[in-house]
Design a protein around this motif. Structure first.
Motif, PDB file in Angstrom:
ATOM      1  N   UNK A 102       0.889  -1.107  -0.135  1.00 28.96           N
ATOM      2  CA  UNK A 102       0.004   0.064  -0.258  1.00 28.96           C
ATOM      3  C   UNK A 102       0.756   1.318   0.053  1.00 28.96           C
ATOM      4  N   UNK A 103       1.955   1.050   0.780  1.00 29.62           N
ATOM      5  CA  UNK A 103       2.644   2.549   0.990  1.00 29.62           C
ATOM      6  C   UNK A 103       3.575   2.549  -0.368  1.00 29.62           C
ATOM      7  N   UNK A 104       4.023   1.601  -0.858  1.00 30.00           N
ATOM      8  CA  UNK A 104       4.510   1.416  -2.258  1.00 30.00           C
ATOM      9  C   UNK A 104       3.752   2.208  -3.357  1.00 30.00           C
ATOM     10  N   UNK A 105       2.453   1.777  -3.302  1.00 25.71           N
ATOM     11  CA  UNK A 105       1.457   2.131  -4.216  1.00 25.71           C
ATOM     12  C   UNK A 105       1.089   3.563  -4.195  1.00 25.71           C
ATOM     13  N   UNK A 106       1.493   4.246  -3.055  1.00 26.02           N
ATOM     14  CA  UNK A 106       1.266   5.700  -2.680  1.00 26.02           C
ATOM     15  C   UNK A 106       2.439   6.137  -2.268  1.00 26.02           C
ATOM     16  N   UNK A 107       3.456   5.820  -2.938  1.00 25.69           N
ATOM     17  CA  UNK A 107       4.906   6.323  -2.352  1.00 25.69           C
ATOM     18  C   UNK A 107       5.202   7.867  -2.258  1.00 25.69           C
ATOM     19  N   UNK A 108       4.775   8.526  -3.490  1.00 28.84           N
ATOM     20  CA  UNK A 108       4.783  10.000  -3.329  1.00 28.84           C
ATOM     21  C   UNK A 108       4.247  10.618  -2.130  1.00 28.84           C
ATOM     22  N   UNK A 109       2.928  10.110  -1.901  1.00 30.69           N
ATOM     23  CA  UNK A 109       2.384  10.613  -0.626  1.00 30.69           C
ATOM     24  C   UNK A 109       3.043  10.470   0.826  1.00 30.69           C
ATOM     25  N   UNK A 110       3.679   9.113   0.719  1.00 34.17           N
ATOM     26  CA  UNK A 110       4.326   8.617   1.938  1.00 34.17           C
ATOM     27  C   UNK A 110       5.662   9.439   2.182  1.00 34.17           C
ATOM     28  N   UNK A 111       6.514   9.819   0.859  1.00 34.78           N
ATOM     29  CA  UNK A 111       7.713  10.106   0.882  1.00 34.78           C
ATOM     30  C   UNK A 111       7.490  11.795   1.571  1.00 34.78           C
ATOM     31  N   UNK A 112       6.293  12.418   1.042  1.00 37.42           N
ATOM     32  CA  UNK A 112       6.383  13.893   1.483  1.00 37.42           C
ATOM     33  C   UNK A 112       5.692  13.935   2.997  1.00 37.42           C
ATOM     34  N   UNK A 113       4.621  13.114   3.313  1.00 32.91           N
ATOM     35  CA  UNK A 113       4.152  13.149   4.554  1.00 32.91           C
ATOM     36  C   UNK A 113       5.019  12.623   5.774  1.00 32.91           C
ATOM     37  N   UNK A 114       5.869  11.485   5.540  1.00 36.60           N
ATOM     38  CA  UNK A 114       6.734  11.271   6.485  1.00 36.60           C
ATOM     39  C   UNK A 114       8.122  11.967   6.791  1.00 36.60           C
ATOM     40  N   UNK A 115       8.122  13.141   5.964  1.00 29.65           N
ATOM     41  CA  UNK A 115       9.156  14.012   5.951  1.00 29.65           C
ATOM     42  C   UNK A 115       8.878  15.271   6.187  1.00 29.65           C
ATOM     43  N   UNK A 116       7.655  15.451   6.854  1.00 30.60           N
ATOM     44  CA  UNK A 116       7.358  16.713   7.178  1.00 30.60           C
ATOM     45  C   UNK A 116       8.256  17.326   8.406  1.00 30.60           C
ATOM     46  N   UNK A 117       8.322  18.789   8.275  1.00 30.91           N
ATOM     47  CA  UNK A 117       9.179  19.170   9.542  1.00 30.91           C
ATOM     48  C   UNK A 117       8.458  19.055  10.770  1.00 30.91           C
ATOM     49  N   UNK A 118       7.006  18.987  10.620  1.00 32.03           N
ATOM     50  CA  UNK A 118       6.437  18.636  11.954  1.00 32.03           C
ATOM     51  C   UNK A 118       6.033  17.252  11.704  1.00 32.03           C
ATOM     52  N   UNK A 119       5.574  16.494  12.763  1.00 37.33           N
ATOM     53  CA  UNK A 119       5.270  15.220  12.876  1.00 37.33           C
ATOM     54  C   UNK A 119       3.884  15.005  12.356  1.00 37.33           C
ATOM     55  N   UNK A 120       3.675  14.189  11.364  1.00 39.92           N
ATOM     56  CA  UNK A 120       2.444  13.844  10.592  1.00 39.92           C
ATOM     57  C   UNK A 120       1.554  13.023  11.638  1.00 39.92           C
ATOM     58  N   UNK A 121       0.332  13.392  11.458  1.00 39.14           N
ATOM     59  CA  UNK A 121      -0.659  12.409  12.471  1.00 39.14           C
ATOM     60  C   UNK A 121      -0.669  11.056  11.774  1.00 39.14           C
TER      61      UNK A 121
END
Length: 204
Positions: A102-121
């Motif tokens: 699932x993460x691989x299929x939505x890789x761009x989203x997770x690359x961005x969200x998991x590297x936000x300067x603030x912690x993602x929910x």
């Protein structure tokens, strides 16, 4: 029906634009006008769908979590007459692999969200999914082989999230199958057990 399609199209464009902007700058610096311009919609269309950019982010995260929850449930695994090794194999293939796919299929989203300067929910929500599955397995026990339950859960969820964050950002990312195997090996053997085997090999 046509209106629903237009709404979906607008929301998809807004979300895609938001992800692209998050690649370039911190969320606090992104304006609604920038999102609207890049999505090719007017500000009114944005506000028809979202209160603000944080509500947009929350919806995007919740969509991903809802999908993960749809296939991650340890209660679907029959534990009766199961050896620990058989359980690990099924859990790896039917839970961990589905999450990583699932993460691989939505890789761009997770690359961005998991590297936000603030912690993602989404990090805490994924951790909650892991905790709820482990809690079901542990049942009502206060500890796991002498380890207080909260310490155990904190270690497991923290290490899992850390590995996922590294994997999505790795320029030389290994395949899904390899990554699942890494997780299963570390989880089933434990870091110190692996280190002990390395020391034993070195001293042979």
């Amino acid at each position: 029906m046509a209106e629903d399609r237009r709404v979906r199209k607008s929301k998809t464009a807004i979300k895609n634009a938001f992800i692209q902007l998050l690649k370039e700058k911190n969320i606090e610096r992104i304006t609604i006008q920038e999102i609207s311009d890049l999505a090719d919609v007017n500000r009114g269309t944005f506000y028809l769908n979202y209160v603000d950019k944080y509500a947009l982010l929350e919806e995007m995260e919740n969509e991903q979590i809802a999908e993960i929850k749809s296939f991650v449930d340890i209660r679907n695994i029959n534990l009766s007459n199961r050896t620990g090794e058989a359980f690990i194999e099924e859990f790896s293939n039917n839970v961990i692999k589905k999450v990583i796919t699932h993460i691989s299929n939505n890789l761009e989203f997770y690359q961005v969200i998991l590297n936000l300067e603030r912690k993602s929910q989404i990090e805490e929500q994924i951790a909650d999914i892991v905790r709820s599955n482990l809690t079901y397995l542990i049942e009502d026990k206060d500890d796991v082989f002498g380890i207080p339950i909260n310490y155990y859960l904190s270690y497991v969820t923290g290490s899992m999230i850390s590995m996922i964050k590294y994997w999505v950002s790795d320029d030389q990312r290994v395949s899904i199958d390899e990554f699942v195997q890494y997780i299963a090996t570390i989880a089933s053997n434990g870091p110190l057990s692996i280190m002990r085997r390395m020391v034993d090999q070195k001293n042979k």
